[in-house]
Design a protein around this motif. Structure first.
Motif, PDB file in Angstrom:
ATOM      1  N   GLY A 174     -65.885  58.495 -20.024  1.00  0.00           N
ATOM      2  CA  GLY A 174     -67.219  57.876 -19.964  1.00  0.00           C
ATOM      3  C   GLY A 174     -67.797  57.777 -21.358  1.00  0.00           C
ATOM      4  O   GLY A 174     -68.046  58.802 -22.001  1.00  0.00           O
ATOM      5  N   ILE A 175     -67.965  56.553 -21.844  1.00  0.00           N
ATOM      6  CA  ILE A 175     -68.557  56.388 -23.186  1.00  0.00           C
ATOM      7  C   ILE A 175     -69.821  55.543 -23.130  1.00  0.00           C
ATOM      8  O   ILE A 175     -69.993  54.579 -23.847  1.00  0.00           O
ATOM      9  CB  ILE A 175     -67.547  55.860 -24.240  1.00  0.00           C
ATOM     10  N   GLY A 176     -70.733  55.946 -22.223  1.00  0.00           N
ATOM     11  CA  GLY A 176     -72.122  55.519 -22.328  1.00  0.00           C
ATOM     12  C   GLY A 176     -72.703  56.307 -23.507  1.00  0.00           C
ATOM     13  O   GLY A 176     -71.961  56.945 -24.262  1.00  0.00           O
ATOM     14  N   PRO A 177     -74.021  56.306 -23.662  1.00  0.00           N
ATOM     15  CA  PRO A 177     -74.610  56.983 -24.829  1.00  0.00           C
ATOM     16  C   PRO A 177     -74.277  58.474 -24.913  1.00  0.00           C
ATOM     17  O   PRO A 177     -74.069  59.002 -26.012  1.00  0.00           O
ATOM     18  CB  PRO A 177     -76.110  56.760 -24.651  1.00  0.00           C
ATOM     19  N   GLU A 247     -64.392  63.136  -8.142  1.00  0.00           N
ATOM     20  CA  GLU A 247     -62.943  62.917  -8.253  1.00  0.00           C
ATOM     21  C   GLU A 247     -62.455  62.918  -9.703  1.00  0.00           C
ATOM     22  O   GLU A 247     -61.263  63.081  -9.963  1.00  0.00           O
ATOM     23  CB  GLU A 247     -62.562  61.578  -7.592  1.00  0.00           C
ATOM     24  N   THR A 248     -63.383  62.734 -10.635  1.00  0.00           N
ATOM     25  CA  THR A 248     -62.997  62.688 -12.051  1.00  0.00           C
ATOM     26  C   THR A 248     -62.369  64.011 -12.488  1.00  0.00           C
ATOM     27  O   THR A 248     -61.552  64.048 -13.410  1.00  0.00           O
ATOM     28  CB  THR A 248     -64.245  62.358 -12.903  1.00  0.00           C
ATOM     29  N   PHE A 249     -62.740  65.102 -11.796  1.00  0.00           N
ATOM     30  CA  PHE A 249     -62.179  66.415 -12.146  1.00  0.00           C
ATOM     31  C   PHE A 249     -60.683  66.483 -11.847  1.00  0.00           C
ATOM     32  O   PHE A 249     -59.967  67.255 -12.466  1.00  0.00           O
ATOM     33  CB  PHE A 249     -62.941  67.535 -11.422  1.00  0.00           C
ATOM     34  N   ASN A 266     -71.784  65.423 -17.002  1.00  0.00           N
ATOM     35  CA  ASN A 266     -72.091  64.330 -16.081  1.00  0.00           C
ATOM     36  C   ASN A 266     -72.859  64.845 -14.872  1.00  0.00           C
ATOM     37  O   ASN A 266     -72.599  65.940 -14.384  1.00  0.00           O
ATOM     38  CB  ASN A 266     -70.781  63.679 -15.625  1.00  0.00           C
ATOM     39  N   TYR A 267     -73.783  64.042 -14.388  1.00  0.00           N
ATOM     40  CA  TYR A 267     -74.540  64.360 -13.175  1.00  0.00           C
ATOM     41  C   TYR A 267     -73.718  63.913 -11.973  1.00  0.00           C
ATOM     42  O   TYR A 267     -73.277  62.763 -11.914  1.00  0.00           O
ATOM     43  CB  TYR A 267     -75.882  63.633 -13.235  1.00  0.00           C
ATOM     44  N   LEU A 268     -73.501  64.817 -11.032  1.00  0.00           N
ATOM     45  CA  LEU A 268     -72.717  64.495  -9.840  1.00  0.00           C
ATOM     46  C   LEU A 268     -73.678  64.169  -8.699  1.00  0.00           C
ATOM     47  O   LEU A 268     -74.273  65.060  -8.095  1.00  0.00           O
ATOM     48  CB  LEU A 268     -71.815  65.682  -9.479  1.00  0.00           C
TER      49      LEU A 268
HETATM   50  P1  NAD Z   1     -74.031  55.890 -18.556  1.00  0.00           P
HETATM   51  O1  NAD Z   1     -74.087  55.483 -17.133  1.00  0.00           O
HETATM   52  O2  NAD Z   1     -74.602  54.982 -19.574  1.00  0.00           O
HETATM   53  O3  NAD Z   1     -72.526  56.183 -18.983  1.00  0.00           O
HETATM   54  C1  NAD Z   1     -71.548  56.635 -18.111  1.00  0.00           C
HETATM   55  C2  NAD Z   1     -70.282  55.850 -18.406  1.00  0.00           C
HETATM   56  O4  NAD Z   1     -69.242  56.318 -17.574  1.00  0.00           O
HETATM   57  C3  NAD Z   1     -70.461  54.362 -18.103  1.00  0.00           C
HETATM   58  O5  NAD Z   1     -70.110  53.642 -19.266  1.00  0.00           O
HETATM   59  C4  NAD Z   1     -69.484  54.110 -16.974  1.00  0.00           C
HETATM   60  O6  NAD Z   1     -68.855  52.847 -17.091  1.00  0.00           O
HETATM   61  C5  NAD Z   1     -68.489  55.216 -17.140  1.00  0.00           C
HETATM   62  N1  NAD Z   1     -67.797  55.560 -15.893  1.00  0.00           N
HETATM   63  C6  NAD Z   1     -68.222  55.422 -14.632  1.00  0.00           C
HETATM   64  N2  NAD Z   1     -67.283  55.836 -13.780  1.00  0.00           N
HETATM   65  C7  NAD Z   1     -66.246  56.253 -14.515  1.00  0.00           C
HETATM   66  C8  NAD Z   1     -64.980  56.784 -14.202  1.00  0.00           C
HETATM   67  N3  NAD Z   1     -64.597  56.976 -12.930  1.00  0.00           N
HETATM   68  N4  NAD Z   1     -64.187  57.124 -15.202  1.00  0.00           N
HETATM   69  C9  NAD Z   1     -64.559  56.950 -16.477  1.00  0.00           C
HETATM   70  N5  NAD Z   1     -65.751  56.436 -16.852  1.00  0.00           N
HETATM   71  C10 NAD Z   1     -66.571  56.093 -15.861  1.00  0.00           C
HETATM   72  O7  NAD Z   1     -74.726  57.310 -18.622  1.00  0.00           O
HETATM   73  P2  NAD Z   1     -75.132  58.231 -19.873  1.00  0.00           P
HETATM   74  O8  NAD Z   1     -76.564  57.992 -20.193  1.00  0.00           O
HETATM   75  O9  NAD Z   1     -74.132  58.127 -20.948  1.00  0.00           O
HETATM   76  O10 NAD Z   1     -75.060  59.656 -19.166  1.00  0.00           O
HETATM   77  C11 NAD Z   1     -73.818  60.158 -18.701  1.00  0.00           C
HETATM   78  C12 NAD Z   1     -74.083  61.181 -17.628  1.00  0.00           C
HETATM   79  O11 NAD Z   1     -74.721  62.311 -18.191  1.00  0.00           O
HETATM   80  C13 NAD Z   1     -75.006  60.700 -16.500  1.00  0.00           C
HETATM   81  O12 NAD Z   1     -74.503  61.175 -15.284  1.00  0.00           O
HETATM   82  C14 NAD Z   1     -76.309  61.382 -16.808  1.00  0.00           C
HETATM   83  O13 NAD Z   1     -77.099  61.561 -15.660  1.00  0.00           O
HETATM   84  C15 NAD Z   1     -75.816  62.677 -17.370  1.00  0.00           C
HETATM   85  N6  NAD Z   1     -76.760  63.425 -18.199  1.00  0.00           N
HETATM   86  C16 NAD Z   1     -76.615  64.776 -18.243  1.00  0.00           C
HETATM   87  C17 NAD Z   1     -77.431  65.544 -19.038  1.00  0.00           C
HETATM   88  C18 NAD Z   1     -77.192  67.032 -19.159  1.00  0.00           C
HETATM   89  O14 NAD Z   1     -78.009  67.730 -19.767  1.00  0.00           O
HETATM   90  N7  NAD Z   1     -76.084  67.566 -18.652  1.00  0.00           N
HETATM   91  C19 NAD Z   1     -78.428  64.925 -19.791  1.00  0.00           C
HETATM   92  C20 NAD Z   1     -78.543  63.544 -19.765  1.00  0.00           C
HETATM   93  C21 NAD Z   1     -77.700  62.791 -18.967  1.00  0.00           C
END
Ligand code: NAD
Ligand code: ZN
Length: 353
Positions: A174-177, A247-249, A266-268
């Protein structure tokens, strides 16, 4: 004052509320810029934290202090500050045990737009101002500073949870922000190879800039088949999960070498159980650790992470893909995050210079 609120699950809008008051250790601030988070989307449209009525959204911003309580020592009205998304109660037993993010109960260090009004508002309240605010370095813009509220600390916390060491091969799923900041953090920790799982060109380009060396798409077959093929069947030292689901685990454990570590941020949002594949988990004896955590929050972390930005070691600007000006554009920015056009990384709304 005006604030942009979740009216109920699936409905949002501007509302009028009383300006928050300041306890002896607290601060009241006004945002200089705010950023929209994936979590705002989960909260509002998916009901991730349950029903909320007229709760002001938002937990990513940088701000100016407007008022402080009489016990606050290091901040005064007019100071420009970084604001962490997680604002623990630092005198709690959980914080004393090293788990500030769970002060007051599981995940309870996350207060903005969860247990109290968030930052999409003319004014907002910060508990324990000395413990949670940090001074905004003069060479960081308010827009960039918003990335220090949650994206940098969460992405980097994934790196801490995975315990990346010099020379390691790291997989970032996952390479969102958030995942992009995990790539940057793994690179800073000395990873030799960083395999990023993602497809959108804008994210791939940013990940390259942050130090990713290899790319795979989860749309081209299983992550584990691809990772094992490109590591001569050995797998990786660590996996950081910043996207996907329960399932990613399965993929993460299958990709790990014995003794490897998973760091999940990641948030599940769905499912009852996280699946751990028995055989690849060494039939229970593979020394493959799974760590998942909410980022710790607080002032020290803000100061340290912002020093990376102010010293030119970390450029967060590439995350700020869509920059708006003025509160009038907040709703547009929020809806953009929900709709996720392919060129979006983070929408930020600038309110002041
Ligand atoms: P995002 O949705 O922008 O990025 C997630 C990326 O994962 C997306 O690019 C998506 O295409 C990709 N993705 C989706 N399914 C996938 C899969 N099966 N395999 C691989 N990649 C997959 O979200 P974000 O802003 O980058 O945040 C990521 C996660 O972190 C979110 O779930 C968010 O709620 C969580 N989060 C957690 C905390 C914390 O403190 N733990 C804080 C902020 C955000
Ligand atoms: Zn966030």
């Amino acid at each position: 004052m005006k604030g942009y609120a979740m009216l109920k699950i699936g409905e949002s809008g501007w509302i009028e509320k009383e300006r928050p008051s300041c306890g002896p250790m607290d601060a009241v601030c006004r945002p200089l810029a705010v950023a929209i988070c994936t979590s705002d989307v989960h909260t509002l449209w998916e009901g991730a934290i349950g029903e909320r009525h007229n709760m002001i959204l938002g937990h990513e911003c940088c701000a100016e202090v407007v008022e402080v309580g009489f016990l606050v020592k290091d901040f005064k009205p007019g100071d420009r500050v970084l604001v962490p998304a997680i604002t623990p109660d630092w005198n709690s037993l959980e914080a004393q045990a090293g788990y500030s993010m769970h002060s007051g109960g599981m995940l309870s260090g996350w207060k903005f737009s969860n247990f109290k009004d968030g930052v999409f508002s003319e004014f907002f309240h910060v508990n324990d101002a000395d413990g949670n605010l940090a001074h905004l370095p003069a060479n960081i813009s308010p827009v960039d500073a918003c990335m220090l509220s949650d994206m940098v600390p969460t992405g980097f916390h994934g790196v801490e949870l995975a315990d990346v060491q010099f020379g390691d091969t790291v997989l970032v799923i996952g390479i969102g922000p958030v995942g992009l900041m995990s790539v940057a953090g793994a690179n800073m920790r000395g990873a030799s190879r960083i395999i990023a799982v993602g497809t959108r060109p804008v994210c791939i380009q940013a990940a390259e800039g942050y130090g990713a060396t290899d790319f795979i798409s989860y749309k081209n077959g299983s992550i584990e088949d691809q990772v094992l093929a490109m590591t001569s069947g050995k797998g990786v030292d660590e996996v950081i999960i910043a996207g996907g689901d329960c399932e990613t685990f399965v993929s993460a454990i299958k990709c790990l070498k014995p003794g490897g570590k998973v760091g999940n941020v990641n948030y599940l949002g769905n499912g009852t159980y996280v699946t751990i594949p028995r055989v690849e988990w060494g039939v229970g004896m593979g020394h493959k650790q799974i760590n998942g955590g909410l980022m710790p929050g607080g002032r020290l972390r803000m100061e340290k992470l912002s020093s990376l930005v102010s010293a030119g070691r970390l450029n967060v600007h590439p995350l700020c893909s869509h920059i708006f000006e003025g509160w009038d554009h907040l709703e547009e920015a929020l809806f953009l995050m929900r709709d996720k056009p392919s060129d979006l990384i983070k929408p930020v709304v600038k309110l002041s210079d």
